[in-house]
Design a protein around this motif. Structure first.
Motif, PDB file in Angstrom:
ATOM      1  N   GLY A 157       0.807  -1.213   0.000  1.00 15.05           N
ATOM      2  CA  GLY A 157       0.000   0.000   0.000  1.00 15.05           C
ATOM      3  C   GLY A 157       0.840   1.262   0.000  1.00 15.05           C
ATOM      4  O   GLY A 157       0.522   2.236  -0.683  1.00 15.05           O
ATOM      5  N   MET A 158       1.933   1.248   0.757  1.00 21.73           N
ATOM      6  CA  MET A 158       2.827   2.405   0.798  1.00 21.73           C
ATOM      7  C   MET A 158       3.449   2.665  -0.576  1.00 21.73           C
ATOM      8  O   MET A 158       3.494   3.808  -1.057  1.00 21.73           O
ATOM      9  N   VAL A 159       3.954   1.610  -1.183  1.00 19.65           N
ATOM     10  CA  VAL A 159       4.586   1.756  -2.499  1.00 19.65           C
ATOM     11  C   VAL A 159       3.568   2.242  -3.519  1.00 19.65           C
ATOM     12  O   VAL A 159       3.850   3.149  -4.320  1.00 19.65           O
ATOM     13  N   TYR A 160       2.388   1.668  -3.493  1.00 21.46           N
ATOM     14  CA  TYR A 160       1.351   2.059  -4.442  1.00 21.46           C
ATOM     15  C   TYR A 160       0.980   3.530  -4.288  1.00 21.46           C
ATOM     16  O   TYR A 160       0.786   4.247  -5.284  1.00 21.46           O
ATOM     17  N   ALA A 161       0.899   4.009  -3.041  1.00 27.29           N
ATOM     18  CA  ALA A 161       0.471   5.384  -2.797  1.00 27.29           C
ATOM     19  C   ALA A 161       1.553   6.404  -3.124  1.00 27.29           C
ATOM     20  O   ALA A 161       1.246   7.536  -3.528  1.00 27.29           O
ATOM     21  N   LEU A 162       2.825   6.025  -2.979  1.00 25.97           N
ATOM     22  CA  LEU A 162       3.906   7.009  -3.058  1.00 25.97           C
ATOM     23  C   LEU A 162       4.787   6.898  -4.292  1.00 25.97           C
ATOM     24  O   LEU A 162       5.575   7.802  -4.576  1.00 25.97           O
ATOM     25  N   ILE A 163       4.683   5.812  -5.037  1.00 24.71           N
ATOM     26  CA  ILE A 163       5.586   5.630  -6.182  1.00 24.71           C
ATOM     27  C   ILE A 163       5.423   6.696  -7.265  1.00 24.71           C
ATOM     28  O   ILE A 163       6.401   7.007  -7.961  1.00 24.71           O
ATOM     29  N   PRO A 164       4.248   7.317  -7.451  1.00 27.91           N
ATOM     30  CA  PRO A 164       4.178   8.388  -8.456  1.00 27.91           C
ATOM     31  C   PRO A 164       5.159   9.531  -8.187  1.00 27.91           C
ATOM     32  O   PRO A 164       5.664  10.145  -9.133  1.00 27.91           O
ATOM     33  N   PHE A 165       5.449   9.823  -6.925  1.00 24.54           N
ATOM     34  CA  PHE A 165       6.398  10.888  -6.614  1.00 24.54           C
ATOM     35  C   PHE A 165       7.792  10.542  -7.121  1.00 24.54           C
ATOM     36  O   PHE A 165       8.514  11.409  -7.617  1.00 24.54           O
ATOM     37  N   MET A 166       8.172   9.282  -6.989  1.00 22.92           N
ATOM     38  CA  MET A 166       9.478   8.848  -7.484  1.00 22.92           C
ATOM     39  C   MET A 166       9.522   8.893  -9.009  1.00 22.92           C
ATOM     40  O   MET A 166      10.508   9.345  -9.606  1.00 22.92           O
ATOM     41  N   ILE A 167       8.462   8.428  -9.641  1.00 31.08           N
ATOM     42  CA  ILE A 167       8.419   8.412 -11.104  1.00 31.08           C
ATOM     43  C   ILE A 167       8.500   9.823 -11.667  1.00 31.08           C
ATOM     44  O   ILE A 167       9.296  10.109 -12.577  1.00 31.08           O
ATOM     45  N   LEU A 168       7.697  10.731 -11.128  1.00 32.04           N
ATOM     46  CA  LEU A 168       7.661  12.094 -11.660  1.00 32.04           C
ATOM     47  C   LEU A 168       8.952  12.852 -11.373  1.00 32.04           C
ATOM     48  O   LEU A 168       9.387  13.675 -12.176  1.00 32.04           O
ATOM     49  N   SER A 169       9.573  12.589 -10.220  1.00 32.73           N
ATOM     50  CA  SER A 169      10.855  13.238  -9.915  1.00 32.73           C
ATOM     51  C   SER A 169      11.934  12.772 -10.882  1.00 32.73           C
ATOM     52  O   SER A 169      12.714  13.590 -11.399  1.00 32.73           O
ATOM     53  N   THR A 170      11.986  11.465 -11.129  1.00 32.34           N
ATOM     54  CA  THR A 170      12.968  10.940 -12.079  1.00 32.34           C
ATOM     55  C   THR A 170      12.701  11.456 -13.483  1.00 32.34           C
ATOM     56  O   THR A 170      13.634  11.832 -14.213  1.00 32.34           O
ATOM     57  N   TYR A 171      11.442  11.481 -13.862  1.00 35.50           N
ATOM     58  CA  TYR A 171      11.072  11.965 -15.195  1.00 35.50           C
ATOM     59  C   TYR A 171      11.501  13.422 -15.384  1.00 35.50           C
ATOM     60  O   TYR A 171      12.021  13.793 -16.443  1.00 35.50           O
ATOM     61  N   ALA A 172      11.292  14.258 -14.350  1.00 33.66           N
ATOM     62  CA  ALA A 172      11.645  15.671 -14.456  1.00 33.66           C
ATOM     63  C   ALA A 172      13.141  15.860 -14.688  1.00 33.66           C
ATOM     64  O   ALA A 172      13.561  16.750 -15.438  1.00 33.66           O
ATOM     65  N   SER A 173      13.973  15.005 -14.068  1.00 28.77           N
ATOM     66  CA  SER A 173      15.422  15.100 -14.261  1.00 28.77           C
ATOM     67  C   SER A 173      15.860  14.488 -15.585  1.00 28.77           C
ATOM     68  O   SER A 173      16.700  15.053 -16.298  1.00 28.77           O
ATOM     69  N   ALA A 174      15.295  13.332 -15.912  1.00 27.17           N
ATOM     70  CA  ALA A 174      15.707  12.642 -17.140  1.00 27.17           C
ATOM     71  C   ALA A 174      15.306  13.427 -18.383  1.00 27.17           C
ATOM     72  O   ALA A 174      16.014  13.406 -19.398  1.00 27.17           O
ATOM     73  N   GLU A 175      14.186  14.153 -18.316  1.00 22.18           N
ATOM     74  CA  GLU A 175      13.730  14.922 -19.467  1.00 22.18           C
ATOM     75  C   GLU A 175      14.701  16.061 -19.792  1.00 22.18           C
ATOM     76  O   GLU A 175      14.818  16.475 -20.949  1.00 22.18           O
ATOM     77  N   LYS A 176      15.406  16.567 -18.763  1.00 20.54           N
ATOM     78  CA  LYS A 176      16.337  17.683 -18.952  1.00 20.54           C
ATOM     79  C   LYS A 176      17.763  17.219 -19.238  1.00 20.54           C
ATOM     80  O   LYS A 176      18.670  18.043 -19.317  1.00 20.54           O
ATOM     81  N   MET A 177      17.959  15.908 -19.358  1.00 20.31           N
ATOM     82  CA  MET A 177      19.306  15.384 -19.589  1.00 20.31           C
ATOM     83  C   MET A 177      19.886  15.859 -20.918  1.00 20.31           C
ATOM     84  O   MET A 177      19.149  16.101 -21.877  1.00 20.31           O
ATOM     85  N   ASP A 178      21.189  15.947 -20.939  1.00 23.62           N
ATOM     86  CA  ASP A 178      21.903  16.217 -22.188  1.00 23.62           C
ATOM     87  C   ASP A 178      22.221  14.869 -22.830  1.00 23.62           C
ATOM     88  O   ASP A 178      23.222  14.229 -22.524  1.00 23.62           O
TER      89      ASP A 178
END
Length: 285
Positions: A157-178
């Motif tokens: 339940g914890m992983v299900y509720a909180l994993i979007p924060f990890m995904i979106l944080s990683t996405y925000a950094s990876a999208e700006k990669m060179d």
């Protein structure tokens, strides 16, 4: 120039007033309350200064509760990293409509109340729920598995509720990669694994760190997930604070517990900043 600065200060004035009244004042009240004494009747507090509320935290049973909360937060964060980091990275690499579809799949759960979603998992994991019924129907089990009221169910339940924060944080950094640096590493003969750990990970580290913070800090206090999926088999810091407020009516001790969790949060944020995290990554959420 002066007029522009004055205008900027006036624009920030409402948020400063809001933060002072509803955040700063509330935190100061909780800290002061943690040093006060509960009345003998247990329905209020006196102005007598004491450190007993913090000494009480040294009791092994309360230390155990704090450790269980931190352990669950650590496990939740590690699983979110293992699942959310690759997903966020893959989503950043995806082009066109597929990226929008993946983003929608991540964001849609936020449109439904978290309590309702956790109740959905409770129904799925019940002894007579869909999962056990399906496993019995295909002949894998004869008796229902104990899926509900377990540590694994709470962790799920914890992983299900909180994993979007990890995904979106990683996405925000990876999208700006060179990405040209990745191509340069491959052109110089580095393998895919070496390029990933020497080029990709350092560039996406701020997003990974902010994701860890955004997962770890809330998971310490999300007691309703433990109540619904774990049957309160393992007390957590959040549920202990709730019980002290509503059942024991020991507001000073509940305040002391809250101050300890606040201090833990400050330590996590300090480590985050020392490790190279940026406050802008957290402000996105």
């Amino acid at each position: 120039m002066k007029a522009r600065r004055s205008g900027g200060r006036l624009m920030t004035l409402p948020i400063l007033v809001w933060m002072t009244l509803f955040v700063g004042a509330a935190l100061i009240y909780v800290v002061i309350l943690s040093f006060l004494t509960r009345t003998p009747e247990g329905f209020g507090v006196t102005n007598a200064f004491t450190l007993d509320n913090y000494r009480k935290l040294l009791d092994p049973k309360y230390l155990k509760v704090l450790w269980q909360s931190v352990r669950l937060a650590i496990h939740t964060t590690l699983i979110c990293v293992l699942i959310g980091y690759p997903f966020g990275y893959f989503m950043a690499r995806t082009k066109g409509a597929w990226r929008g579809i993946l983003m929608l799949l991540v964001i849609v759960p936020f449109w439904t109340n978290a309590l309702v979603r956790i109740y959905g998992w409770r129904i799925l994991l019940m002894a007579n729920g869909p999962i056990n019924e399906f496993l019995k129907a295909i002949g894998l089990i004869e008796q229902p598995l104990k899926l509900l009221n377990t540590y694994g169910a709470v962790l799920l339940g914890m992983v299900y509720a909180l994993i979007p924060f990890m995904i979106l944080s990683t996405y925000a950094s990876a999208e700006k990669m060179d990405w040209s640096l990745v191509e340069a590493g491959r052109d110089l003969g580095a393998g895919a694994a070496r390029v990933f750990f020497t080029v990709t990970v350092p560039q996406t580290l701020p997003g990974l760190l902010s994701g860890c913070v955004l997962v770890f800090v809330p998971s310490v206090g999300l007691f309703f997930i433990s109540d619904l999926l774990g049957g309160a088999t393992e007390a957590l810091a959040g549920s202990l604070i709730r019980d002290q407020l509503l059942k024991s009516r020991d507001m000073p001790f509940a305040a002391a517990l809250s101050v300890v969790l606040l201090a833990l949060t400050c330590v996590i944020l300090l480590l985050y900043s020392r490790a190279g995290g940026k406050s802008s990554n957290l402000s996105l959420f």
